[in-house]
Design a protein around this motif. Structure first.
Motif, PDB file in Angstrom:
ATOM      1  N   SER A  16       0.826  -1.205   0.000  1.00 31.35           N
ATOM      2  CA  SER A  16       0.000   0.000   0.000  1.00 31.35           C
ATOM      3  C   SER A  16       0.860   1.255   0.000  1.00 31.35           C
ATOM      4  CB  SER A  16      -0.919  -0.007   1.226  1.00 31.35           C
ATOM      5  OG  SER A  16      -1.578   1.227   1.351  1.00 31.35           O
ATOM      6  N   LEU A  17       1.951   1.224   0.759  1.00 29.12           N
ATOM      7  CA  LEU A  17       2.813   2.394   0.815  1.00 29.12           C
ATOM      8  C   LEU A  17       3.377   2.736  -0.558  1.00 29.12           C
ATOM      9  CD1 LEU A  17       5.291   3.268   3.607  1.00 29.12           C
ATOM     10  CD2 LEU A  17       6.076   3.372   1.253  1.00 29.12           C
ATOM     11  N   ALA A  18       3.661   1.724  -1.364  1.00 31.44           N
ATOM     12  CA  ALA A  18       4.174   1.969  -2.712  1.00 31.44           C
ATOM     13  C   ALA A  18       3.064   2.443  -3.644  1.00 31.44           C
ATOM     14  CB  ALA A  18       4.811   0.697  -3.255  1.00 31.44           C
ATOM     15  N   LEU A  19       1.884   1.829  -3.535  1.00 36.50           N
ATOM     16  CA  LEU A  19       0.788   2.137  -4.454  1.00 36.50           C
ATOM     17  C   LEU A  19       0.257   3.554  -4.273  1.00 36.50           C
ATOM     18  CD1 LEU A  19      -0.941  -1.322  -4.169  1.00 36.50           C
ATOM     19  CD2 LEU A  19      -0.146  -0.313  -6.323  1.00 36.50           C
ATOM     20  N   THR A  20       0.313   4.069  -3.057  1.00 39.16           N
ATOM     21  CA  THR A  20      -0.184   5.426  -2.809  1.00 39.16           C
ATOM     22  C   THR A  20       0.927   6.346  -2.316  1.00 39.16           C
ATOM     23  OG1 THR A  20      -0.835   4.897  -0.527  1.00 39.16           O
ATOM     24  CG2 THR A  20      -2.482   4.559  -2.251  1.00 39.16           C
ATOM     25  N   GLY A  21       2.172   5.899  -2.423  1.00 40.74           N
ATOM     26  CA  GLY A  21       3.286   6.650  -1.859  1.00 40.74           C
ATOM     27  C   GLY A  21       3.448   8.046  -2.395  1.00 40.74           C
ATOM     28  N   ARG A  22       3.421   8.202  -3.710  1.00 44.86           N
ATOM     29  CA  ARG A  22       3.591   9.539  -4.266  1.00 44.86           C
ATOM     30  C   ARG A  22       2.389  10.421  -3.950  1.00 44.86           C
ATOM     31  NH1 ARG A  22       6.404   6.484  -8.175  1.00 44.86           N
ATOM     32  NH2 ARG A  22       8.566   7.198  -8.357  1.00 44.86           N
ATOM     33  N   GLY A  23       1.193   9.841  -4.026  1.00 49.46           N
ATOM     34  CA  GLY A  23      -0.010  10.610  -3.707  1.00 49.46           C
ATOM     35  C   GLY A  23      -0.048  11.053  -2.261  1.00 49.46           C
ATOM     36  N   HIS A  24       0.571  10.250  -1.382  1.00 48.04           N
ATOM     37  CA  HIS A  24       0.630  10.594   0.036  1.00 48.04           C
ATOM     38  C   HIS A  24       1.889  11.393   0.380  1.00 48.04           C
ATOM     39  CE1 HIS A  24      -2.686   7.911   0.273  1.00 48.04           C
ATOM     40  NE2 HIS A  24      -2.599   7.649   1.552  1.00 48.04           N
ATOM     41  N   ALA A  25       2.674  11.740  -0.631  1.00 42.61           N
ATOM     42  CA  ALA A  25       3.910  12.532  -0.456  1.00 42.61           C
ATOM     43  C   ALA A  25       4.939  11.811   0.407  1.00 42.61           C
ATOM     44  CB  ALA A  25       3.598  13.910   0.135  1.00 42.61           C
ATOM     45  N   THR A  26       4.965  10.472   0.325  1.00 41.35           N
ATOM     46  CA  THR A  26       5.950   9.711   1.080  1.00 41.35           C
ATOM     47  C   THR A  26       7.363  10.054   0.633  1.00 41.35           C
ATOM     48  OG1 THR A  26       4.375   7.895   1.350  1.00 41.35           O
ATOM     49  CG2 THR A  26       6.693   7.382   1.705  1.00 41.35           C
ATOM     50  N   ASP A  27       7.550  10.243  -0.658  1.00 41.07           N
ATOM     51  CA  ASP A  27       8.883  10.570  -1.167  1.00 41.07           C
ATOM     52  C   ASP A  27       9.372  11.899  -0.591  1.00 41.07           C
ATOM     53  OD1 ASP A  27       6.859  11.848  -2.566  1.00 41.07           O
ATOM     54  OD2 ASP A  27       7.709  11.502  -4.556  1.00 41.07           O
ATOM     55  N   ARG A  28       8.492  12.880  -0.536  1.00 39.41           N
ATOM     56  CA  ARG A  28       8.856  14.184   0.024  1.00 39.41           C
ATOM     57  C   ARG A  28       9.175  14.052   1.518  1.00 39.41           C
ATOM     58  NH1 ARG A  28       6.969  18.790  -2.752  1.00 39.41           N
ATOM     59  NH2 ARG A  28       6.192  19.749  -0.827  1.00 39.41           N
ATOM     60  N   ALA A  29       8.369  13.268   2.210  1.00 40.56           N
ATOM     61  CA  ALA A  29       8.579  13.093   3.646  1.00 40.56           C
ATOM     62  C   ALA A  29       9.912  12.413   3.927  1.00 40.56           C
ATOM     63  CB  ALA A  29       7.436  12.281   4.247  1.00 40.56           C
ATOM     64  N   VAL A  30      10.253  11.416   3.118  1.00 37.80           N
ATOM     65  CA  VAL A  30      11.531  10.720   3.294  1.00 37.80           C
ATOM     66  C   VAL A  30      12.691  11.691   3.108  1.00 37.80           C
ATOM     67  CG1 VAL A  30      13.077   9.015   2.249  1.00 37.80           C
ATOM     68  CG2 VAL A  30      10.701   8.417   2.723  1.00 37.80           C
ATOM     69  N   MET A  31      12.624  12.499   2.069  1.00 40.25           N
ATOM     70  CA  MET A  31      13.704  13.445   1.812  1.00 40.25           C
ATOM     71  C   MET A  31      13.827  14.462   2.946  1.00 40.25           C
ATOM     72  SD  MET A  31      13.153  14.055  -2.286  1.00 40.25           S
ATOM     73  CE  MET A  31      14.472  15.250  -2.432  1.00 40.25           C
ATOM     74  N   LEU A  32      12.719  14.976   3.416  1.00 43.58           N
ATOM     75  CA  LEU A  32      12.758  15.960   4.505  1.00 43.58           C
ATOM     76  C   LEU A  32      13.290  15.334   5.788  1.00 43.58           C
ATOM     77  CD1 LEU A  32       9.353  17.732   3.823  1.00 43.58           C
ATOM     78  CD2 LEU A  32      11.610  18.782   3.643  1.00 43.58           C
ATOM     79  N   GLY A  33      12.912  14.074   6.030  1.00 38.85           N
ATOM     80  CA  GLY A  33      13.430  13.399   7.207  1.00 38.85           C
ATOM     81  C   GLY A  33      14.923  13.195   7.134  1.00 38.85           C
ATOM     82  N   LEU A  34      15.425  12.829   5.955  1.00 39.26           N
ATOM     83  CA  LEU A  34      16.870  12.661   5.784  1.00 39.26           C
ATOM     84  C   LEU A  34      17.612  13.977   5.977  1.00 39.26           C
ATOM     85  CD1 LEU A  34      16.892  10.277   2.689  1.00 39.26           C
ATOM     86  CD2 LEU A  34      17.524   9.684   5.043  1.00 39.26           C
ATOM     87  N   MET A  35      16.935  15.074   5.655  1.00 38.38           N
ATOM     88  CA  MET A  35      17.545  16.387   5.863  1.00 38.38           C
ATOM     89  C   MET A  35      17.577  16.786   7.336  1.00 38.38           C
ATOM     90  SD  MET A  35      15.921  18.644   2.759  1.00 38.38           S
ATOM     91  CE  MET A  35      16.076  18.181   1.037  1.00 38.38           C
ATOM     92  N   GLY A  36      16.856  16.041   8.162  1.00 38.70           N
ATOM     93  CA  GLY A  36      16.857  16.338   9.588  1.00 38.70           C
ATOM     94  C   GLY A  36      15.665  17.129  10.074  1.00 38.70           C
ATOM     95  N   HIS A  37      14.685  17.332   9.223  1.00 41.00           N
ATOM     96  CA  HIS A  37      13.503  18.098   9.621  1.00 41.00           C
ATOM     97  C   HIS A  37      12.509  17.206  10.363  1.00 41.00           C
ATOM     98  CE1 HIS A  37      14.894  21.522   7.347  1.00 41.00           C
ATOM     99  NE2 HIS A  37      14.982  20.788   6.250  1.00 41.00           N
ATOM    100  N   GLU A  38      11.846  17.765  11.350  1.00 43.26           N
ATOM    101  CA  GLU A  38      10.840  17.047  12.111  1.00 43.26           C
ATOM    102  C   GLU A  38       9.472  17.668  11.859  1.00 43.26           C
ATOM    103  OE1 GLU A  38      11.890  16.827  16.200  1.00 43.26           O
ATOM    104  OE2 GLU A  38      13.908  16.069  15.800  1.00 43.26           O
ATOM    105  N   PRO A  39       8.421  16.841  11.774  1.00 45.40           N
ATOM    106  CA  PRO A  39       7.083  17.342  11.422  1.00 45.40           C
ATOM    107  C   PRO A  39       6.584  18.482  12.312  1.00 45.40           C
ATOM    108  CG  PRO A  39       7.125  14.949  11.347  1.00 45.40           C
ATOM    109  CD  PRO A  39       8.440  15.370  11.934  1.00 45.40           C
ATOM    110  N   GLU A  40       6.890  18.427  13.604  1.00 43.19           N
ATOM    111  CA  GLU A  40       6.349  19.427  14.518  1.00 43.19           C
ATOM    112  C   GLU A  40       6.991  20.792  14.341  1.00 43.19           C
ATOM    113  OE1 GLU A  40       6.048  18.375  18.622  1.00 43.19           O
ATOM    114  OE2 GLU A  40       5.691  16.264  18.178  1.00 43.19           O
ATOM    115  N   ARG A  41       8.222  20.812  13.834  1.00 44.72           N
ATOM    116  CA  ARG A  41       8.953  22.081  13.796  1.00 44.72           C
ATOM    117  C   ARG A  41       9.349  22.542  12.402  1.00 44.72           C
ATOM    118  NH1 ARG A  41      10.134  19.806  18.661  1.00 44.72           N
ATOM    119  NH2 ARG A  41      11.469  18.217  17.739  1.00 44.72           N
ATOM    120  N   VAL A  42       9.197  21.728  11.399  1.00 44.68           N
ATOM    121  CA  VAL A  42       9.629  22.118  10.058  1.00 44.68           C
ATOM    122  C   VAL A  42       8.865  23.357   9.588  1.00 44.68           C
ATOM    123  CG1 VAL A  42       7.964  20.592   8.902  1.00 44.68           C
ATOM    124  CG2 VAL A  42      10.052  21.275   7.713  1.00 44.68           C
ATOM    125  N   ASP A  43       9.579  24.261   8.918  1.00 46.26           N
ATOM    126  CA  ASP A  43       8.954  25.462   8.355  1.00 46.26           C
ATOM    127  C   ASP A  43       8.273  25.052   7.048  1.00 46.26           C
ATOM    128  OD1 ASP A  43       8.273  27.871   7.155  1.00 46.26           O
ATOM    129  OD2 ASP A  43      10.090  28.897   7.845  1.00 46.26           O
TER     130      ASP A  43
END
Length: 419
Positions: A16-43
């Motif tokens: 399921s994560l693959a089938l809806t991954g792009r629509g759910h912005a999983t790729d963007r979230a992975v990249m932001l996480g690798l950059m060190g950003h956290e959901p609660e504080r990211v601008d």
């Protein structure tokens, strides 16, 4: 670990994560996480700038420091034809050095609500946290019995468990922070306009709904309060669809229900005081934990009954609590809300959390309010227990065909042209 000159081996999503991954912005979230950003504080205003910059230079600042070679197309893979056996939402993260040797290799599973766990944790059970809870319970029956034993409300019992992790002032501060984040998200959504990203061309509606209701001020008609609830819920989930900050309650896809019902209480119920917000959230949390421990809050695992259905159940319980309901009436409200969401499928068009997800949150919020009022009209005695409904929800999810569980392979997702 020296990684200057290393390359990111890649993120690989399955099922399921693959089938809806792009629509759910999983790729963007992975990249932001690798950059060190956290959901609660990211601008959130700078997200697009950061991602575009990484794409332009072909390098990603790992945890904000060491730049590694990175190309989203080469290093993020969605294996839509494969599902890992432990859970339908699986992901593997792999890091290699410049010579191709493995630096890190970890597989994790997204179980809903922002929680990711290893296969070992899944096997051990989600409750294996090691925390010595002062009031442990695994079922609604145990929860009610413990409240009776201690002559306390569900919110008070939940508060006692929270105090095992932090002091009272910290618990109150976090509850207030959650409430404020919900309201801030809602206010942004009520004022935003335009077309949501993703290609479906879905126009934001919350602002127009808000403006129409504001113009009607003092001229309340039938369903006036529910019109506001619809606007509240739509506002939050339009923000979610736009990639803004929401509070998982219990998930992003169902993030609008608890805030909408809480704001309904604050706006339209006599005697609403700030401390009631804490009781609402503590009660809702206690109910949500029962679903997480005994069934699932993952649309990929049990369909949308595990997201919108659980959120509706949580919100109904919270509302019944702050309207003065007994523990038995609160449990009944939670049961009613889920009972009438059983079998709800997860079939997002285009893999995006937009259609039918945004409107579904409005429907879930209205159901929660009605469930609370139905429960308060009785004395708490009822035929179907919350435990039985949770058990039924889990069984229904197991029986549900995979194409109706957040894969975009069935239902509206294939009967509506996503272009």
């Amino acid at each position: 670990m020296a990684i200057s000159g290393a390359v990111w081996g890649g993120h690989r999503g399955y099922g399921s994560l693959a089938l809806t991954g792009r629509g759910h912005a999983t790729d963007r979230a992975v990249m932001l996480g690798l950059m060190g950003h956290e959901p609660e504080r990211v601008d959130i205003e700078l997200i697009d700038t950061w991602l575009q910059a990484a794409g332009m230079v072909g390098r990603l600042p790992l945890m904000g420091h060491h730049a590694v070679a990175f190309n989203a197309r080469q290093h993020i893979h969605f294996h839509q034809d494969r599902t890992l056996p432990a859970h339908p939402n699986g992901m593997r993260l792999l890091a290699l050095d410049a010579a191709g040797a493995v630096l890190a290799d970890e597989t994790r599973f997204s179980i809903g609500g922002g929680f990711t766990v290893t296969e070992e944790t899944l096997r051990a059970g989600q409750s294996a946290t090691g925390t010595a809870w002062p009031h442990p319970y695994r079922s609604a029956a145990e929860l009610l019995a413990m409240c009776h034993e201690h002559s306390c409300t569900i919110a008070q019992l939940a508060m006692g468990n929270e105090l095992a992790l932090r002091n009272e002032s910290e618990v109150f501060a976090q509850l207030d922070r959650i409430r404020d984040a919900m309201v801030a998200c809602m206010d942004r959504g009520l004022n935003a306009q335009g077309v949501l990203p993703g290609g479906l061309g879905v126009r934001r509606r919350a602002r127009g709904m808000h403006e129409a209701l504001t113009q009607r001020a003092g001229v309340a008609g039938p369903l006036w309060e529910l019109d506001w609830v619809n606007a509240f819920a739509v506002a939050v989930n339009e923000e979610n669809a736009a990639g803004a900050r929401v509070v998982t309650a219990p998930t992003n896809g169902a993030a609008g229900i608890v805030p909408a019902v809480l704001r309904y209480f604050e706006s339209f119920c006599a005697g609403a005081l700030p401390h009631h917000n804490r009781d609402f959230l503590l009660t809702a949390t206690a109910i949500g934990s029962l679903y997480k421990e005994n069934a699932s809050i993952s649309g990929a695992e049990v369909g949308c009954q595990g997201e919108v259905g659980v959120a509706s159940s949580m919100a109904a319980a919270g509302l019944a609590a702050v309207l003065g309901g007994s523990n038995e009436q609160i449990e009944n409200a939670a049961e009613i809300a889920m009972e009438h969401n059983l079998g709800l499928t997860c079939d997002p068009v285009g893999g995006l959390v937009q259609v039918p997800c945004i409107e579904r949150n409005a429907m879930g919020a209205v159901k929660a309010i009605n469930a609370a009022h139905l429960a308060l009209a009785g004395d708490g005695q009822h035929l179907v227990s919350l435990d039985k409904v949770i058990q039924t929800m889990k069984q229904t999810g197991a029986d549900m065909h995979a194409k109706y569980k957040e894969t975009s392979l069935g239902g509206l997702a294939v009967n509506v042209v996503a272009c």
